[in-house]
Design a protein around this motif. Structure first.
Motif, PDB file in Angstrom:
ATOM      1  N   SER A   3     -83.236  96.088  17.411  1.00 32.93           N
ATOM      2  CA  SER A   3     -83.480  96.710  18.717  1.00 32.93           C
ATOM      3  C   SER A   3     -84.957  96.940  19.006  1.00 32.93           C
ATOM      4  O   SER A   3     -85.422  96.763  20.145  1.00 32.93           O
ATOM      5  CB  SER A   3     -82.722  98.039  18.805  1.00 32.93           C
ATOM      6  N   ASP A  24     -84.107 104.143  24.867  1.00 25.68           N
ATOM      7  CA  ASP A  24     -83.215 105.203  24.387  1.00 25.68           C
ATOM      8  C   ASP A  24     -82.641 104.737  23.052  1.00 25.68           C
ATOM      9  O   ASP A  24     -81.721 103.907  23.010  1.00 25.68           O
ATOM     10  CB  ASP A  24     -82.093 105.440  25.404  1.00 25.68           C
ATOM     11  N   SER A  25     -83.177 105.254  21.964  1.00 22.22           N
ATOM     12  CA  SER A  25     -82.744 104.812  20.633  1.00 22.22           C
ATOM     13  C   SER A  25     -81.323 105.244  20.321  1.00 22.22           C
ATOM     14  O   SER A  25     -80.610 104.571  19.576  1.00 22.22           O
ATOM     15  CB  SER A  25     -83.710 105.352  19.566  1.00 22.22           C
ATOM     16  N   LYS A  26     -80.890 106.374  20.896  1.00 21.17           N
ATOM     17  CA  LYS A  26     -79.537 106.864  20.625  1.00 21.17           C
ATOM     18  C   LYS A  26     -78.494 105.957  21.280  1.00 21.17           C
ATOM     19  O   LYS A  26     -77.481 105.599  20.672  1.00 21.17           O
ATOM     20  CB  LYS A  26     -79.386 108.300  21.120  1.00 21.17           C
ATOM     21  N   GLN A  27     -78.748 105.573  22.534  1.00 26.05           N
ATOM     22  CA  GLN A  27     -77.821 104.709  23.262  1.00 26.05           C
ATOM     23  C   GLN A  27     -78.110 103.229  23.027  1.00 26.05           C
ATOM     24  O   GLN A  27     -77.319 102.366  23.398  1.00 26.05           O
ATOM     25  CB  GLN A  27     -77.898 105.008  24.770  1.00 26.05           C
ATOM     26  N   ASP A  28     -79.262 102.938  22.420  1.00 24.02           N
ATOM     27  CA  ASP A  28     -79.686 101.559  22.149  1.00 24.02           C
ATOM     28  C   ASP A  28     -79.808 100.765  23.449  1.00 24.02           C
ATOM     29  O   ASP A  28     -79.265  99.661  23.591  1.00 24.02           O
ATOM     30  CB  ASP A  28     -78.707 100.873  21.199  1.00 24.02           C
ATOM     31  N   THR A  29     -80.553 101.354  24.409  1.00 28.83           N
ATOM     32  CA  THR A  29     -80.755 100.709  25.699  1.00 28.83           C
ATOM     33  C   THR A  29     -82.234 100.723  26.076  1.00 28.83           C
ATOM     34  O   THR A  29     -83.016 101.534  25.562  1.00 28.83           O
ATOM     35  CB  THR A  29     -79.970 101.422  26.816  1.00 28.83           C
ATOM     36  N   ARG A  31     -84.497 100.851  29.607  1.00 29.92           N
ATOM     37  CA  ARG A  31     -84.490 101.047  31.048  1.00 29.92           C
ATOM     38  C   ARG A  31     -85.781 100.483  31.645  1.00 29.92           C
ATOM     39  O   ARG A  31     -86.876 100.822  31.193  1.00 29.92           O
ATOM     40  CB  ARG A  31     -84.375 102.539  31.365  1.00 29.92           C
ATOM     41  N   THR A  42     -80.737  99.161  33.498  1.00 27.39           N
ATOM     42  CA  THR A  42     -80.651  99.533  32.089  1.00 27.39           C
ATOM     43  C   THR A  42     -79.984  98.404  31.318  1.00 27.39           C
ATOM     44  O   THR A  42     -78.873  97.987  31.660  1.00 27.39           O
ATOM     45  CB  THR A  42     -79.851 100.831  31.910  1.00 27.39           C
ATOM     46  N   ALA A  44     -78.343  97.058  27.878  1.00 28.58           N
ATOM     47  CA  ALA A  44     -77.766  97.388  26.568  1.00 28.58           C
ATOM     48  C   ALA A  44     -78.262  96.332  25.582  1.00 28.58           C
ATOM     49  O   ALA A  44     -78.027  95.136  25.770  1.00 28.58           O
ATOM     50  CB  ALA A  44     -76.240  97.385  26.653  1.00 28.58           C
ATOM     51  N   SER A  95     -65.705 101.748  32.692  1.00 32.24           N
ATOM     52  CA  SER A  95     -66.835 102.605  32.336  1.00 32.24           C
ATOM     53  C   SER A  95     -68.070 102.276  33.164  1.00 32.24           C
ATOM     54  O   SER A  95     -69.070 103.006  33.125  1.00 32.24           O
ATOM     55  CB  SER A  95     -67.167 102.455  30.843  1.00 32.24           C
TER      56      SER A  95
END
Length: 266
Positions: A3, A24-29, A31, A42, A44, A95
């Motif tokens: 990532s 966003d390292s938590k969501q691995d996205t 933006r 955004t 993924a 989603s």
């Protein structure tokens, strides 16, 4: 490819004075926004990484192109008037956001527990999802949009490629026109296919650019179907669902496949 490397590569390829990036390292996205309008997209990262393992640099080129095109149309006013032939339905996961970042609801219809129907105005190399503000501005009846879109999807090519595995035949439609998964709304085509099946008909919509029809004749077929759907789901730019569906006279029923056993969502 991981990532962090992908994030840095995309930032380099997409850099511009009027763009900002937020990882966003938590969501691995990642933006990407236009700093003037605060509108953006955004990405993924995991699906892109999975695709990179299969097609290498082509995966990066595709996502860069996708982001560039999406950013170019954001903020522009687009009219549906006189463009009836450019209105199509698109399938998304449940989603997927049901409204724009500004809180403007998209025109949608329920489809299955896993999928939802949106409507889009085709712009050539990309498309714009039709929202309530756009409908009100042009005084269109939402049902008219639905009818036009479903008529147009029936005009799209339905040429299939096939592969046989362990006595089961799988058919693939992959034109990359942005509406491959949308063919699931062409019920007359599906009913024609059903009449030609020797076994149980299944449908998979792992991402927007493919629809997989299965003629399942033994238990192994369900295992192959599950592996195939998951592989496509992981590599798609716009993933929809890794689950597949049983098709029976217009009815879609999700199937859950565990090892050698298949379970229906009763």
């Amino acid at each position: 490819m991981d990532s962090i490397k992908l994030k840095n590569l995309l930032k380099e390829r997409l850099k511009s004075e009027d763009r900002s990036f937020k990882f966003d390292s938590k969501q691995d996205t990642l933006r990407i926004e236009n700093v003037k309008t605060a509108k953006g997209i955004t990405v993924a990262l995991p699906p892109v990484i999975a695709n990179y393992e299969n097609v290498k640099d082509k995966a990066i080129d595709e996502i860069v192109y996708y982001v560039e095109e999406a950013l170019n149309v954001m903020g522009e006013e687009h009219s549906m008037e006189g463009k009836e032939k450019s209105i199509f339905p698109v399938i998304r996961s449940t989603s997927f956001p049901s409204e724009s970042e500004e809180g403007n609801p998209f025109l949608t219809d329920e489809h299955t527990a896993e999928t939802r129907v949106y409507y889009a105005l085709d712009l050539g190399s990309t498309y714009r999802l039709i929202d309530q503000k756009m409908i009100a501005r042009e005084s269109w009846n939402p049902d008219r949009i639905r009818e036009i879109a479903k008529f147009n999807v029936r005009s799209l090519s339905t040429e299939l490629k096939s592969d046989t595995v362990a006595g089961n035949t799988f058919y693939f439609l992959n034109t990359n026109d942005g509406y491959d998964a949308s063919r699931i709304l062409n019920d007359s085509w599906l009913r024609e296919l059903e009449a030609e099946m020797n076994g149980t008909m299944t449908i998979a919509l792992p991402h927007q650019d493919v629809i997989i029809i299965g003629d399942i004749q033994n238990e192994t077929g369900y295992d192959v179907l599950a592996q195939m759907a998951m592989s496509f789901f992981a590599s798609g730019h716009v993933p929809i669902t890794a689950l597949s569906f049983l098709y029976d006279e217009g009815s879609l029923e999700p199937i859950f496949i565990l090892g050698k056993n298949k379970k229906r969502n009763e």
